[in-house]
Design a protein around this motif. Structure first.
Motif, PDB file in Angstrom:
ATOM      1  N   ASP A 117       0.811  -1.215   0.000  1.00 23.31           N
ATOM      2  CA  ASP A 117       0.000   0.000   0.000  1.00 23.31           C
ATOM      3  C   ASP A 117       0.843   1.263   0.000  1.00 23.31           C
ATOM      4  N   GLU A 118       2.021   1.195   0.648  1.00 27.20           N
ATOM      5  CA  GLU A 118       2.894   2.363   0.736  1.00 27.20           C
ATOM      6  C   GLU A 118       4.351   1.958   0.599  1.00 27.20           C
ATOM      7  N   TYR A 119       5.089   2.828  -0.099  1.00 31.72           N
ATOM      8  CA  TYR A 119       6.546   2.709  -0.194  1.00 31.72           C
ATOM      9  C   TYR A 119       7.136   3.864   0.599  1.00 31.72           C
ATOM     10  N   ARG A 120       8.055   3.545   1.499  1.00 32.27           N
ATOM     11  CA  ARG A 120       8.710   4.568   2.319  1.00 32.27           C
ATOM     12  C   ARG A 120      10.206   4.442   2.087  1.00 32.27           C
ATOM     13  N   VAL A 121      10.757   5.449   1.451  1.00 26.89           N
ATOM     14  CA  VAL A 121      12.136   5.388   0.994  1.00 26.89           C
ATOM     15  C   VAL A 121      12.965   6.422   1.744  1.00 26.89           C
ATOM     16  N   VAL A 146      19.876  13.270   4.122  1.00 29.85           N
ATOM     17  CA  VAL A 146      19.063  12.106   3.798  1.00 29.85           C
ATOM     18  C   VAL A 146      17.640  12.615   3.586  1.00 29.85           C
ATOM     19  N   VAL A 147      16.945  12.059   2.599  1.00 32.49           N
ATOM     20  CA  VAL A 147      15.592  12.502   2.272  1.00 32.49           C
ATOM     21  C   VAL A 147      14.634  11.330   2.430  1.00 32.49           C
ATOM     22  N   HIS A 148      13.569  11.555   3.188  1.00 33.17           N
ATOM     23  CA  HIS A 148      12.521  10.543   3.346  1.00 33.17           C
ATOM     24  C   HIS A 148      11.397  10.859   2.382  1.00 33.17           C
ATOM     25  N   LEU A 149      10.967   9.839   1.629  1.00 35.52           N
ATOM     26  CA  LEU A 149       9.846   9.968   0.699  1.00 35.52           C
ATOM     27  C   LEU A 149       8.831   8.883   1.043  1.00 35.52           C
ATOM     28  N   ARG A 150       7.603   9.293   1.183  1.00 31.62           N
ATOM     29  CA  ARG A 150       6.530   8.332   1.480  1.00 31.62           C
ATOM     30  C   ARG A 150       5.486   8.430   0.383  1.00 31.62           C
ATOM     31  N   TYR A 151       5.277   7.310  -0.284  1.00 37.02           N
ATOM     32  CA  TYR A 151       4.329   7.238  -1.387  1.00 37.02           C
ATOM     33  C   TYR A 151       3.246   6.220  -1.098  1.00 37.02           C
ATOM     34  N   ARG A 152       2.017   6.572  -1.445  1.00 36.31           N
ATOM     35  CA  ARG A 152       0.874   5.658  -1.359  1.00 36.31           C
ATOM     36  C   ARG A 152       0.592   5.132  -2.764  1.00 36.31           C
ATOM     37  N   VAL A 153       0.300   3.853  -2.861  1.00 34.98           N
ATOM     38  CA  VAL A 153      -0.066   3.278  -4.151  1.00 34.98           C
ATOM     39  C   VAL A 153      -1.417   3.840  -4.560  1.00 34.98           C
ATOM     40  N   ALA A 154      -1.489   4.397  -5.760  1.00 38.20           N
ATOM     41  CA  ALA A 154      -2.751   4.960  -6.284  1.00 38.20           C
ATOM     42  C   ALA A 154      -3.625   3.794  -6.745  1.00 38.20           C
ATOM     43  N   ARG A 155      -4.797   3.724  -6.187  1.00 41.02           N
ATOM     44  CA  ARG A 155      -5.724   2.620  -6.557  1.00 41.02           C
ATOM     45  C   ARG A 155      -7.039   3.179  -7.010  1.00 41.02           C
TER      46      ARG A 155
END
Length: 187
Positions: free
Chosen positions: A139-143, A178-187
């Protein structure tokens, strides 16, 4: 329903481990470490592949080391009681608050999502995450992007050959660049 998240440190060129198997460039400074601790507090269970499980075994007994700093002790207080499910075809037993997966990844996630528990379901390890992504379970990618190019190794993003559209949910830049990126899967 509980979210399934995949979070790891990654080089700017997309690898969680370099070509020599090294990942010392992901060692967090205090600010990033505190962020990971806070993120882990939000978890209900962590799914791990064998390699990540074996890497994280250090923390099961690290509290015996009197020289640990306060941040490491705070991590142990969050990590050790967190339930873990280990996916392995070679291990016959696991330690700490972990159990071997009794079914396939999709079945485990379905069962965990159906439980009335709180907290996200985290996936750790590129191989396990690639399987989850291929099944459409993340559901989410946290990089956590580290300012380094390693030139090869184990990629963060699975090479599954299909497009996944994402929505940016959160960003944060730390003092260490360092950069945090949080993405939600578009559904």
């Amino acid at each position: 329903m509980r979210r399934v998240t995949y979070a790891m440190g990654v080089s700017l060129d997309g690898y969680i481990v370099g070509p020599d198997g090294d990942f010392d460039w992901t060692e967090p400074d205090e600010e990033v470490f505190r962020f990971w601790i806070d993120e882990t507090r939000e978890l209900g269970v962590h799914l791990l592949g064998r390699r990540l499980y074996e890497t994280m075994l250090y923390w099961e007994t690290a509290d015996q080391d009197p020289s640990l700093d306060a941040a490491s002790r705070a991590w142990i207080e969050v990590w050790n009681p967190l339930p873990k499910v280990v996916f392995s075809s070679t291990l016959s037993a696991v330690q700490g608050n972990a159990r071997l997966a009794s079914g396939g990844l999709a079945e485990e996630i379905e069962r965990l999502r159906a439980e009335p528990e709180d907290g996200d379901i985290a996936i750790g390890g590129a191989t396990l995450a690639a399987e989850a992504a291929a099944l459409g379970l993340i559901d989410e990618y946290r990089v956590m992007v580290h300012p380094v190019l390693v030139g090869g190794g184990i990629p963060f993003f699975p090479q599954e050959g299909r497009r996944i559209d994402l929505e940016l949910v959160e960003t944060r830049t730390f003092g260490s660049k360092v950069v945090h990126l949080r993405y939600r899967v578009a559904r």
